[in-house]
Design a protein around this motif. Structure first.
Motif, PDB file in Angstrom:
ATOM      1  N   ALA A  39      -9.127   6.150   5.162  1.00 43.67           N
ATOM      2  CA  ALA A  39      -8.861   6.917   6.379  1.00 43.67           C
ATOM      3  C   ALA A  39     -10.078   7.725   6.830  1.00 43.67           C
ATOM      4  CB  ALA A  39      -7.673   7.850   6.154  1.00 43.67           C
ATOM      5  N   ALA A  40     -10.828   8.302   5.889  1.00 42.59           N
ATOM      6  CA  ALA A  40     -11.992   9.110   6.261  1.00 42.59           C
ATOM      7  C   ALA A  40     -13.075   8.249   6.903  1.00 42.59           C
ATOM      8  CB  ALA A  40     -12.546   9.831   5.041  1.00 42.59           C
ATOM      9  N   THR A  41     -13.323   7.079   6.327  1.00 45.53           N
ATOM     10  CA  THR A  41     -14.329   6.179   6.890  1.00 45.53           C
ATOM     11  C   THR A  41     -13.894   5.684   8.260  1.00 45.53           C
ATOM     12  OG1 THR A  41     -14.985   5.471   4.667  1.00 45.53           O
ATOM     13  CG2 THR A  41     -15.643   4.060   6.512  1.00 45.53           C
ATOM     14  N   PHE A  42     -12.625   5.351   8.404  1.00 51.37           N
ATOM     15  CA  PHE A  42     -12.113   4.912   9.703  1.00 51.37           C
ATOM     16  C   PHE A  42     -12.320   6.001  10.743  1.00 51.37           C
ATOM     17  CE2 PHE A  42      -9.020   4.406  13.042  1.00 51.37           C
ATOM     18  CZ  PHE A  42      -8.955   3.040  13.256  1.00 51.37           C
ATOM     19  N   THR A  43     -12.013   7.241  10.383  1.00 48.26           N
ATOM     20  CA  THR A  43     -12.174   8.359  11.317  1.00 48.26           C
ATOM     21  C   THR A  43     -13.627   8.525  11.730  1.00 48.26           C
ATOM     22  OG1 THR A  43     -10.289   9.506  10.320  1.00 48.26           O
ATOM     23  CG2 THR A  43     -11.798  10.831  11.643  1.00 48.26           C
ATOM     24  N   SER A  85      -5.483   9.374  11.290  1.00 51.23           N
ATOM     25  CA  SER A  85      -5.828   8.304  10.346  1.00 51.23           C
ATOM     26  C   SER A  85      -5.117   8.484   9.012  1.00 51.23           C
ATOM     27  CB  SER A  85      -7.342   8.272  10.127  1.00 51.23           C
ATOM     28  OG  SER A  85      -8.034   8.030  11.323  1.00 51.23           O
ATOM     29  N   LEU A  86      -5.114   9.704   8.492  1.00 51.62           N
ATOM     30  CA  LEU A  86      -4.460   9.947   7.204  1.00 51.62           C
ATOM     31  C   LEU A  86      -2.957   9.676   7.284  1.00 51.62           C
ATOM     32  CD1 LEU A  86      -6.354  13.220   6.234  1.00 51.62           C
ATOM     33  CD2 LEU A  86      -6.491  11.038   5.020  1.00 51.62           C
ATOM     34  N   ALA A  87      -2.338   9.988   8.418  1.00 48.46           N
ATOM     35  CA  ALA A  87      -0.903   9.750   8.572  1.00 48.46           C
ATOM     36  C   ALA A  87      -0.589   8.260   8.575  1.00 48.46           C
ATOM     37  CB  ALA A  87      -0.407  10.401   9.860  1.00 48.46           C
ATOM     38  N   TYR A  88      -1.468   7.477   9.182  1.00 46.54           N
ATOM     39  CA  TYR A  88      -1.196   6.041   9.291  1.00 46.54           C
ATOM     40  C   TYR A  88      -1.417   5.276   7.987  1.00 46.54           C
ATOM     41  CZ  TYR A  88       0.177   5.476  14.128  1.00 46.54           C
ATOM     42  OH  TYR A  88       0.884   5.487  15.314  1.00 46.54           O
ATOM     43  N   ASN A 200     -14.221   3.547   0.995  1.00 45.08           N
ATOM     44  CA  ASN A 200     -14.155   2.084   0.937  1.00 45.08           C
ATOM     45  C   ASN A 200     -14.218   1.532   2.352  1.00 45.08           C
ATOM     46  OD1 ASN A 200     -13.572   1.291  -1.972  1.00 45.08           O
ATOM     47  ND2 ASN A 200     -11.965   2.808  -1.626  1.00 45.08           N
ATOM     48  N   TRP A 201     -14.754   0.344   2.480  1.00 41.22           N
ATOM     49  CA  TRP A 201     -14.775  -0.307   3.790  1.00 41.22           C
ATOM     50  C   TRP A 201     -15.020  -1.794   3.625  1.00 41.22           C
ATOM     51  CZ3 TRP A 201     -19.258  -2.833   5.344  1.00 41.22           C
ATOM     52  CH2 TRP A 201     -20.403  -2.554   4.593  1.00 41.22           C
ATOM     53  N   ASP A 202     -14.652  -2.548   4.636  1.00 41.77           N
ATOM     54  CA  ASP A 202     -14.993  -3.965   4.722  1.00 41.77           C
ATOM     55  C   ASP A 202     -15.255  -4.294   6.185  1.00 41.77           C
ATOM     56  OD1 ASP A 202     -12.480  -4.119   5.903  1.00 41.77           O
ATOM     57  OD2 ASP A 202     -11.521  -5.022   4.160  1.00 41.77           O
ATOM     58  N   VAL A 206     -14.114  -2.052   9.528  1.00 37.57           N
ATOM     59  CA  VAL A 206     -15.127  -1.464  10.402  1.00 37.57           C
ATOM     60  C   VAL A 206     -14.933  -1.947  11.838  1.00 37.57           C
ATOM     61  CG1 VAL A 206     -17.596  -1.401  10.932  1.00 37.57           C
ATOM     62  CG2 VAL A 206     -16.809  -1.103   8.567  1.00 37.57           C
ATOM     63  N   ALA A 207     -14.611  -3.220  12.006  1.00 34.67           N
ATOM     64  CA  ALA A 207     -14.395  -3.773  13.347  1.00 34.67           C
ATOM     65  C   ALA A 207     -13.219  -3.099  14.033  1.00 34.67           C
ATOM     66  CB  ALA A 207     -14.163  -5.282  13.260  1.00 34.67           C
ATOM     67  N   TYR A 208     -12.134  -2.889  13.297  1.00 32.55           N
ATOM     68  CA  TYR A 208     -10.978  -2.193  13.872  1.00 32.55           C
ATOM     69  C   TYR A 208     -11.354  -0.766  14.268  1.00 32.55           C
ATOM     70  CZ  TYR A 208      -7.794  -5.893  12.253  1.00 32.55           C
ATOM     71  OH  TYR A 208      -7.141  -7.078  12.055  1.00 32.55           O
ATOM     72  N   ALA A 209     -12.127  -0.071  13.421  1.00 33.95           N
ATOM     73  CA  ALA A 209     -12.515   1.305  13.705  1.00 33.95           C
ATOM     74  C   ALA A 209     -13.419   1.386  14.930  1.00 33.95           C
ATOM     75  CB  ALA A 209     -13.222   1.913  12.484  1.00 33.95           C
ATOM     76  N   ILE A 210     -14.360   0.443  15.055  1.00 31.04           N
ATOM     77  CA  ILE A 210     -15.246   0.413  16.224  1.00 31.04           C
ATOM     78  C   ILE A 210     -14.445   0.142  17.490  1.00 31.04           C
ATOM     79  CG2 ILE A 210     -17.123  -0.850  17.357  1.00 31.04           C
ATOM     80  CD1 ILE A 210     -18.371  -1.226  14.598  1.00 31.04           C
ATOM     81  N   ALA A 211     -13.505  -0.802  17.406  1.00 30.56           N
ATOM     82  CA  ALA A 211     -12.665  -1.097  18.570  1.00 30.56           C
ATOM     83  C   ALA A 211     -11.851   0.123  18.975  1.00 30.56           C
ATOM     84  CB  ALA A 211     -11.737  -2.273  18.253  1.00 30.56           C
TER      85      ALA A 211
END
Length: 286
Positions: A39-43, A85-88, A200-202, A206-211
């Motif tokens: 969640a932190a990386t996504f944010t 992000s943390l909630a999801y 963690n990331w893949d 990363v693509a979802y987060a950028i979108a």
């Protein structure tokens, strides 16, 4: 541009914006459920990519606009994005969107009451109905959302409500949003740094987060601000009722989520109550 073409453009941009806002919920849930990103990386990636897109738009925007972000608003934006992000991690796209939207509206109404605003009877009825819907969603049962995830999303909604209230009259919305995004991105990167041992990331994550940051957040806000002046306040607020519905449809289509009767009844009560509050305010003002 003829009035007819202008109306079609406004309608199209409005639909695109509502889909974008709902898409944030779907993209975040897809990333946290189906990829290894945390969640932190996504944010962090969401806010950084949003800041980049908004920065490019501001760079090539027309001159003469004024407005800038500030650290207090950025803190509210960061709290929203991080809580979201943390909630999801544990909530479905549909449940998260409904809780978020209900919390935002409750924050707006609560601020009005704090400032001495009087609610009409229809508004009070809507408020009670909306709260009953959210409480009904949280009642114990097989379909009740995890309490911690729900609490985080309610906090995220409160933070977004504060951010929205602080943004009124702050200047050009795009400039203000761009300034707040880069400040919030700094805060998110600090959080990621503090949690570096558990990041963690893949590629897919990363693509979802950028979108989510560049498209459904950055561009979504710019398009919304471009059509907002052409909409009445009541229209704008009513249109946003579609976001939880669209998020629910997206969750069913892309995540295979199941919509329970408890969720359906809670949604009808919550969204119906909010609609009554919006229309009641409009009627009272008239």
């Amino acid at each position: 541009m003829s009035p007819q073409v202008s109306s079609v453009r406004i309608a199209l941009f409005t639909v695109v914006t509502m889909i974008a806002f709902a898409g944030n919920s779907v993209l975040c849930r897809m990333a946290l459920k189906h990829t290894t990103i945390d969640a932190a990386t996504f944010t962090s990636i969401r806010l950084v990519s949003g800041a980049v897109v908004l920065g490019l738009i501001v760079r090539f925007a027309r001159a003469g606009r004024t407005g800038a972000g500030n650290w207090w608003s950025a803190l509210a934006l960061f709290a929203y994005a991080a809580g979201f992000s943390l909630a999801y991690v544990s909530l479905s796209a549909a449940t998260g969107a409904l809780l978020l939207f209900g919390s935002v509206q409750a924050t707006m109404i609560g601020r009005g009451l704090w400032m001495g605003e009087r609610l009409a009877r229809l508004q009070w009825l809507g408020l009670v109905l909306a709260l009953a819907g959210l409480v009904g969603l949280m009642l114990p049962g097989l379909s009740a959302p995890p309490l911690f995830g729900a609490a985080l999303m309610l906090v995220a909604g409160f933070a977004w409500g504060v951010y929205s209230l602080r943004g009124k009259g702050a200047g050009d919305p795009t400039l203000v949003t761009a300034g707040n995004f880069w400040r919030a991105a700094v805060l998110a990167l600090v959080l990621s740094g503090l949690m570096r041992d558990s990041l963690n990331w893949d590629v897919d994550g990363v693509a979802y987060a950028i979108a989510s940051g560049a498209l459904t957040s950055g561009l979504g806000y710019v398009i919304w601000y471009s059509v907002l002046p052409a909409l009445k306040a009541t229209q704008a607020a009513t249109l946003q009722l579609s976001v939880p519905v669209l998020a629910t449809l997206g969750g069913v289509a892309f995540l295979g989520e199941v919509v329970t009767m408890q969720f359906v009844f809670a949604s009808i009560a919550a969204l119906g109550g909010i609609a009554l509050g919006i229309w009641g305010k409009s009627a009272s003002a008239a």
